[in-house]
Design a protein around this motif. Structure first.
Motif, PDB file in Angstrom:
ATOM      1  N   ASN A   1      41.093  41.182  -8.511  1.00  0.00           N
ATOM      2  CA  ASN A   1      41.088  39.793  -8.039  1.00  0.00           C
ATOM      3  C   ASN A   1      42.342  39.018  -8.423  1.00  0.00           C
ATOM      4  O   ASN A   1      42.494  37.861  -8.059  1.00  0.00           O
ATOM      5  CB  ASN A   1      39.852  39.060  -8.568  1.00  0.00           C
ATOM      6  CG  ASN A   1      38.580  39.707  -8.053  1.00  0.00           C
ATOM      7  OD1 ASN A   1      38.475  40.045  -6.871  1.00  0.00           O
ATOM      8  ND2 ASN A   1      37.613  39.928  -8.938  1.00  0.00           N
TER       9      ASN A   1
ATOM     10  N   ASN B   1      56.057  31.562 -15.520  1.00  0.00           N
ATOM     11  CA  ASN B   1      54.988  31.344 -16.493  1.00  0.00           C
ATOM     12  C   ASN B   1      53.704  32.069 -16.079  1.00  0.00           C
ATOM     13  O   ASN B   1      52.636  31.468 -15.954  1.00  0.00           O
ATOM     14  CB  ASN B   1      54.750  29.844 -16.636  1.00  0.00           C
ATOM     15  CG  ASN B   1      53.927  29.522 -17.870  1.00  0.00           C
ATOM     16  OD1 ASN B   1      53.715  30.370 -18.730  1.00  0.00           O
ATOM     17  ND2 ASN B   1      53.444  28.297 -17.936  1.00  0.00           N
ATOM     18  N   VAL B   2      53.836  33.350 -15.832  1.00  0.00           N
ATOM     19  CA  VAL B   2      52.672  34.198 -15.526  1.00  0.00           C
ATOM     20  C   VAL B   2      52.847  35.501 -16.306  1.00  0.00           C
ATOM     21  O   VAL B   2      53.948  35.812 -16.747  1.00  0.00           O
ATOM     22  CB  VAL B   2      52.547  34.514 -14.006  1.00  0.00           C
ATOM     23  CG1 VAL B   2      52.305  33.247 -13.210  1.00  0.00           C
ATOM     24  CG2 VAL B   2      53.779  35.256 -13.495  1.00  0.00           C
ATOM     25  N   ASP B   3      51.774  36.266 -16.475  1.00  0.00           N
ATOM     26  CA  ASP B   3      51.891  37.577 -17.121  1.00  0.00           C
ATOM     27  C   ASP B   3      52.824  38.452 -16.285  1.00  0.00           C
ATOM     28  O   ASP B   3      52.677  38.525 -15.057  1.00  0.00           O
ATOM     29  CB  ASP B   3      50.515  38.263 -17.212  1.00  0.00           C
ATOM     30  CG  ASP B   3      49.728  37.805 -18.434  1.00  0.00           C
ATOM     31  OD1 ASP B   3      50.169  36.853 -19.103  1.00  0.00           O
ATOM     32  OD2 ASP B   3      48.668  38.402 -18.706  1.00  0.00           O
ATOM     33  N   MET B   4      53.757  39.104 -16.971  1.00  0.00           N
ATOM     34  CA  MET B   4      54.720  39.926 -16.221  1.00  0.00           C
ATOM     35  C   MET B   4      55.089  41.199 -16.961  1.00  0.00           C
ATOM     36  O   MET B   4      54.969  41.278 -18.175  1.00  0.00           O
ATOM     37  CB  MET B   4      56.005  39.128 -15.931  1.00  0.00           C
ATOM     38  CG  MET B   4      55.806  38.059 -14.880  1.00  0.00           C
ATOM     39  SD  MET B   4      57.359  37.439 -14.199  1.00  0.00           S
ATOM     40  CE  MET B   4      57.787  38.732 -13.034  1.00  0.00           C
TER      41      MET B   4
ATOM     42  N   HIS C   1      42.929  45.011 -12.020  1.00  0.00           N
ATOM     43  CA  HIS C   1      42.506  43.615 -11.846  1.00  0.00           C
ATOM     44  C   HIS C   1      42.497  43.273 -10.356  1.00  0.00           C
ATOM     45  O   HIS C   1      43.425  42.633  -9.844  1.00  0.00           O
ATOM     46  CB  HIS C   1      43.445  42.674 -12.608  1.00  0.00           C
ATOM     47  CG  HIS C   1      43.521  42.973 -14.072  1.00  0.00           C
ATOM     48  ND1 HIS C   1      42.432  42.838 -14.910  1.00  0.00           N
ATOM     49  CD2 HIS C   1      44.540  43.416 -14.852  1.00  0.00           C
ATOM     50  CE1 HIS C   1      42.788  43.177 -16.152  1.00  0.00           C
ATOM     51  NE2 HIS C   1      44.056  43.541 -16.139  1.00  0.00           N
TER      52      HIS C   1
ATOM     53  N   ARG D   1      59.033  28.105 -16.767  1.00  0.00           N
ATOM     54  CA  ARG D   1      59.154  27.741 -18.175  1.00  0.00           C
ATOM     55  C   ARG D   1      60.440  26.949 -18.370  1.00  0.00           C
ATOM     56  O   ARG D   1      61.427  27.170 -17.667  1.00  0.00           O
ATOM     57  CB  ARG D   1      59.125  29.005 -19.033  1.00  0.00           C
ATOM     58  CG  ARG D   1      57.866  29.820 -18.771  1.00  0.00           C
ATOM     59  CD  ARG D   1      57.888  31.162 -19.475  1.00  0.00           C
ATOM     60  NE  ARG D   1      57.592  31.013 -20.900  1.00  0.00           N
ATOM     61  CZ  ARG D   1      58.316  31.545 -21.872  1.00  0.00           C
ATOM     62  NH1 ARG D   1      59.383  32.245 -21.585  1.00  0.00           N
ATOM     63  NH2 ARG D   1      57.975  31.373 -23.133  1.00  0.00           N
TER      64      ARG D   1
ATOM     65  N   HIS E   1      60.510  37.240 -16.241  1.00  0.00           N
ATOM     66  CA  HIS E   1      59.396  36.735 -17.074  1.00  0.00           C
ATOM     67  C   HIS E   1      59.850  35.679 -18.064  1.00  0.00           C
ATOM     68  O   HIS E   1      59.035  34.949 -18.604  1.00  0.00           O
ATOM     69  CB  HIS E   1      58.727  37.888 -17.825  1.00  0.00           C
ATOM     70  CG  HIS E   1      59.675  38.681 -18.664  1.00  0.00           C
ATOM     71  ND1 HIS E   1      60.201  38.209 -19.830  1.00  0.00           N
ATOM     72  CD2 HIS E   1      60.238  39.907 -18.460  1.00  0.00           C
ATOM     73  CE1 HIS E   1      61.033  39.115 -20.345  1.00  0.00           C
ATOM     74  NE2 HIS E   1      61.081  40.151 -19.517  1.00  0.00           N
ATOM     75  N   GLN E   2      61.166  35.596 -18.303  1.00  0.00           N
ATOM     76  CA  GLN E   2      61.641  34.526 -19.185  1.00  0.00           C
ATOM     77  C   GLN E   2      61.369  33.161 -18.557  1.00  0.00           C
ATOM     78  O   GLN E   2      61.237  32.175 -19.252  1.00  0.00           O
ATOM     79  CB  GLN E   2      63.152  34.652 -19.415  1.00  0.00           C
ATOM     80  CG  GLN E   2      63.577  35.846 -20.230  1.00  0.00           C
ATOM     81  CD  GLN E   2      65.084  35.827 -20.459  1.00  0.00           C
ATOM     82  OE1 GLN E   2      65.564  35.284 -21.444  1.00  0.00           O
ATOM     83  NE2 GLN E   2      65.821  36.383 -19.520  1.00  0.00           N
TER      84      GLN E   2
ATOM     85  N   LEU F   1      48.242  30.399 -11.375  1.00  0.00           N
ATOM     86  CA  LEU F   1      49.199  30.786 -12.426  1.00  0.00           C
ATOM     87  C   LEU F   1      48.513  31.556 -13.554  1.00  0.00           C
ATOM     88  O   LEU F   1      49.096  32.431 -14.164  1.00  0.00           O
ATOM     89  CB  LEU F   1      49.889  29.546 -12.997  1.00  0.00           C
ATOM     90  CG  LEU F   1      50.896  28.854 -12.082  1.00  0.00           C
ATOM     91  CD1 LEU F   1      51.337  27.525 -12.684  1.00  0.00           C
ATOM     92  CD2 LEU F   1      52.107  29.740 -11.825  1.00  0.00           C
ATOM     93  N   GLY F   2      47.267  31.217 -13.816  1.00  0.00           N
ATOM     94  CA  GLY F   2      46.530  31.875 -14.897  1.00  0.00           C
ATOM     95  C   GLY F   2      46.016  33.254 -14.533  1.00  0.00           C
ATOM     96  O   GLY F   2      45.580  34.009 -15.409  1.00  0.00           O
ATOM     97  N   ASP F   3      46.047  33.577 -13.254  1.00  0.00           N
ATOM     98  CA  ASP F   3      45.509  34.865 -12.811  1.00  0.00           C
ATOM     99  C   ASP F   3      46.598  35.846 -12.393  1.00  0.00           C
ATOM    100  O   ASP F   3      46.377  37.064 -12.387  1.00  0.00           O
ATOM    101  CB  ASP F   3      44.579  34.662 -11.604  1.00  0.00           C
ATOM    102  CG  ASP F   3      43.417  33.751 -11.944  1.00  0.00           C
ATOM    103  OD1 ASP F   3      42.884  33.886 -13.062  1.00  0.00           O
ATOM    104  OD2 ASP F   3      43.069  32.897 -11.108  1.00  0.00           O
ATOM    105  N   ALA F   4      47.758  35.307 -12.020  1.00  0.00           N
ATOM    106  CA  ALA F   4      48.792  36.142 -11.387  1.00  0.00           C
ATOM    107  C   ALA F   4      49.419  37.119 -12.379  1.00  0.00           C
ATOM    108  O   ALA F   4      49.499  36.858 -13.580  1.00  0.00           O
ATOM    109  CB  ALA F   4      49.876  35.262 -10.785  1.00  0.00           C
ATOM    110  N   ILE F   5      49.842  38.265 -11.854  1.00  0.00           N
ATOM    111  CA  ILE F   5      50.575  39.268 -12.633  1.00  0.00           C
ATOM    112  C   ILE F   5      51.788  39.698 -11.812  1.00  0.00           C
ATOM    113  O   ILE F   5      51.652  40.123 -10.659  1.00  0.00           O
ATOM    114  CB  ILE F   5      49.699  40.494 -12.964  1.00  0.00           C
ATOM    115  CG1 ILE F   5      48.452  40.059 -13.754  1.00  0.00           C
ATOM    116  CG2 ILE F   5      50.505  41.537 -13.751  1.00  0.00           C
ATOM    117  CD1 ILE F   5      47.420  41.161 -13.962  1.00  0.00           C
TER     118      ILE F   5
END
Lengths: 248, 359
Positions: free
Chosen positions: A85, A61-64, A83, A12, A57-58, A41-45
């Motif tokens: 996968n 750019n993934v869920d954290m 999750h 970010r 997480h700041q 990037l859209g799937d990662a945690i």
């Protein structure tokens, strides 16, 4: 014209809180570049526990989620169960992972959890201001061993990759160093392999980054890179300890 | 509701959770709750769920934290010293608003204590054993049937309030067998449903929304103050308005009003029959929620009542909330046993008569 370099969408756009010369910036970017290149990037945690990088997480750019001190591998194990996968990773420092979090680390590896751990080893507690870590080298000064660590007082530094090498569930274990460009390129390949191991469901994947902490080491950033090379690498050899055939 | 079956408490608790859509459970052995992890290890996989035998209670609650944050319906269970080890996690789950259900099958303490039933965790579960300003919602069942219904409902309450909910049972409820009809099974959410229904959850942003960050650390004091006052406080105020529950038995016109919860309340009910035979009119306020404490129930105490007696298996913990509710209007006495020793109806009746004489 085809661009020769683009900033990854995984980072970010903001100024980081890390000290000048800290290698967290490099390892953050590498993990995000790899997920970007893998289209994940859209799937990662991600899980970042207590330490300098708790607010990773700041920037990533993934869920954290922020984890309690040491508990990231337990938290990540459960996220992966919800999750299966999603590429799930923990990003942990040495105070967190090698001290208070040793139990969760060993047992996540022991279960062969299909997650990745990225271990930032800078041989000191950074966020709390430079106390001795389990990874602090003999003779290295810290605020809780001002004359330098001794075996008599604190025992020998813990080598985490070597410890994990003995655990069958930890199928991919590699130590890399961020002190020079060649090391950074090797690190990126290691991160790729770690996510590949996870995607193929082979087991627990672990990458250690030898890193610097100029502020708490009391050195300039350039001097810190040299110190890493001269002091850390001899004790923490840069090496691929284990790698499954499937990702070689 | 299914037909009644004779089941052991701990196993019925586990099945009630599965029927409520719980698919994630992370357990660690401790007596007297071991049948919960054992049952979950066998049964969760049959419904597509996931069981991990955690390496410790610390890992167990931090797994629950991860599963809850990821949108999964998750339960953990333990017994008193194990719940103590989890307290940091409850605090973290409260501040991150991670919904989870925990069962505490209480045993005696302090320390490692014993494995017999006790109620000495009242402070631990209602006062927040963890750090900081938070509450967990606590239900106290008196029977296996009620425990199953409370567990079933607890998942809804946890989701609605986005807060941990605890079922505070004791070793007797966990270990005994009773006929029980477990509420009907409901399906668990799919990952797609989680993405839609829990927009705050960790699912991966799918390039459809901003990334989610579940935060426990607030280094700027004004930000934490704002969160505590404007997110947590209204939520706890709502809980205090909407959740308190108590069962009132013969309180109106009673000379003596007992206050009790859990299995102890069943022993008190028998003591009340003995005292009634001797012409002493007794009532009972049975707490169904320990937090929020059902203060409203104490409004039912009328002018006929001369004594309020807290009956509990502890050195006197619940009695503090009873005294706050009575607010000095009546004397409040304690009838108790400690260390895993149980009360019987005869002893309660005798001690009640002594208290009445002194007063």
């Amino acid at each position: 014209m085809k661009p020769v370099f683009e900033v990854t969408k995984g980072m970010r756009e903001m100024t980081s809180h890390y000290c000048p010369g800290c290698t967290h910036g490099i390892s953050h970017r590498l993990v995000m570049e790899v997920l970007d290149e893998r289209g994940q990037l859209g799937d990662a945690i991600g899980v970042s526990p207590v330490g300098c990088s708790i607010t990773a997480h700041q920037y990533m750019n993934v869920d954290m989620i922020e984890a309690s001190h040491g508990r990231a591998p337990a938290t990540a194990s459960a996220i992966k169960r919800v999750h299966p996968n999603a590429p799930v990773f923990t990003y942990q420092g040495d105070g967190d992972l090698a001290s208070i979090g040793m139990g969760e680390l060993i047992h996540a590896a022991g279960r062969g959890e299909k997650i990745c751990t990225f271990f930032v080893n800078n041989a000191i507690y950074g966020m709390t201001g430079g106390q001795m870590a389990p990874t602090t080298l003999l003779g290295q000064k810290a605020t809780t061993c001002v004359d330098g660590r001794t075996i008599e007082q604190a025992g020998s530094p813990m080598r985490i990759c070597e410890l994990l090498e003995t655990i069958p569930g930890a199928v991919y274990v590699e130590r890399v160093s961020l002190h020079n460009p060649a090391g950074v390129r090797t690190a990126k390949k290691a991160i790729h392999r770690a996510f590949e191991v996870q995607e193929k469901g082979l087991g627990y994947a672990f990458v250690e980054f030898l890193s610097t902490c100029p502020t708490n080491w009391g050195m300039t950033p350039v001097k810190a890179l040299d110190w890493l090379k001269e002091n850390m690498i001899p004790y923490y050899p840069v090496k691929q300890f284990k790698c499954p055939e499937e990702v070689k | 509701m299914a037909e009644k079956k004779l089941m052991k408490g701990n196993e019925a608790f586990a099945q009630a959770a599965i029927n409520a859509g719980c698919r994630f459970y992370f357990g660690y052995p401790i007596t007297p709750q071991n049948e919960v992890p054992e049952y979950m290890s066998r049964e969760l996989k049959k419904v597509g769920g996931s069981f991990i035998q955690a390496e410790s209670e610390l890992a167990s609650i931090n797994m629950a934290y991860g599963a809850a944050a990821a949108g999964g319906r998750v339960m953990i269970s333990s017994s008193s010293p194990g719940i103590a080890l989890m307290q940091e996690g409850f605090s973290a789950a409260a501040v991150t608003q991670a919904p989870m259900v925990a069962i505490n099958v209480m045993r005696s303490g302090p320390g490692i204590g014993g494995i017999q039933p006790a109620q000495a965790d009242y402070f631990q579960v209602t006062r927040g054993g963890g750090n900081g300003d938070y509450h967990i919602i606590v239900y106290a069942p008196k029977s296996i049937q009620e425990a199953c219904e409370m567990i079933y409902k607890a998942f809804e309450v946890a989701d609605e309030y986005r807060n941990p909910v605890m079922i505070c049972a004791d070793g007797m409820l966990g270990q005994m067998m009773e006929p029980v009809a477990i509420p009907d099974p409901i399906p668990a959410m799919t990952e797609e449903e989680i993405f839609e229904a829990k927009p705050w959850a960790l699912t991966g942003h799918k390039n459809k929304r901003e990334r989610n960050a579940i935060k426990s650390v607030f280094l700027q004091q004004e930000v934490l103050e704002d969160f505590n006052l404007n997110v947590l406080a209204p939520k706890y105020e709502k809980a205090m308005r909407e959740l308190p529950e108590a069962e009132l038995i013969d309180v109106e016109g009673a000379e003596v009003v007992f206050v009790a919860y859990g299995t102890t309340s069943r022993v008190v009910a028998e003591a009340m029959d003995l005292l009634a035979d001797e012409g002493i009119k007794c009532g009972l306020i049975r707490l169904k929620t320990l937090w929020p404490f059902p203060e409203y129930a104490f409004d039912a105490i009328g002018e006929s009542t001369k004594n309020v007696i807290a009956v509990e298996l502890s050195m006197g913990q619940m009695i503090q909330d009873v005294k706050l509710a009575i607010n000095g209007k009546l004397p409040v006495d304690l009838i108790n046993k400690v260390g895993g020793v149980l009360l019987d109806p005869e002893e309660i009746a005798e001690r009640t008569k002594k208290i009445m004489e002194v007063r």
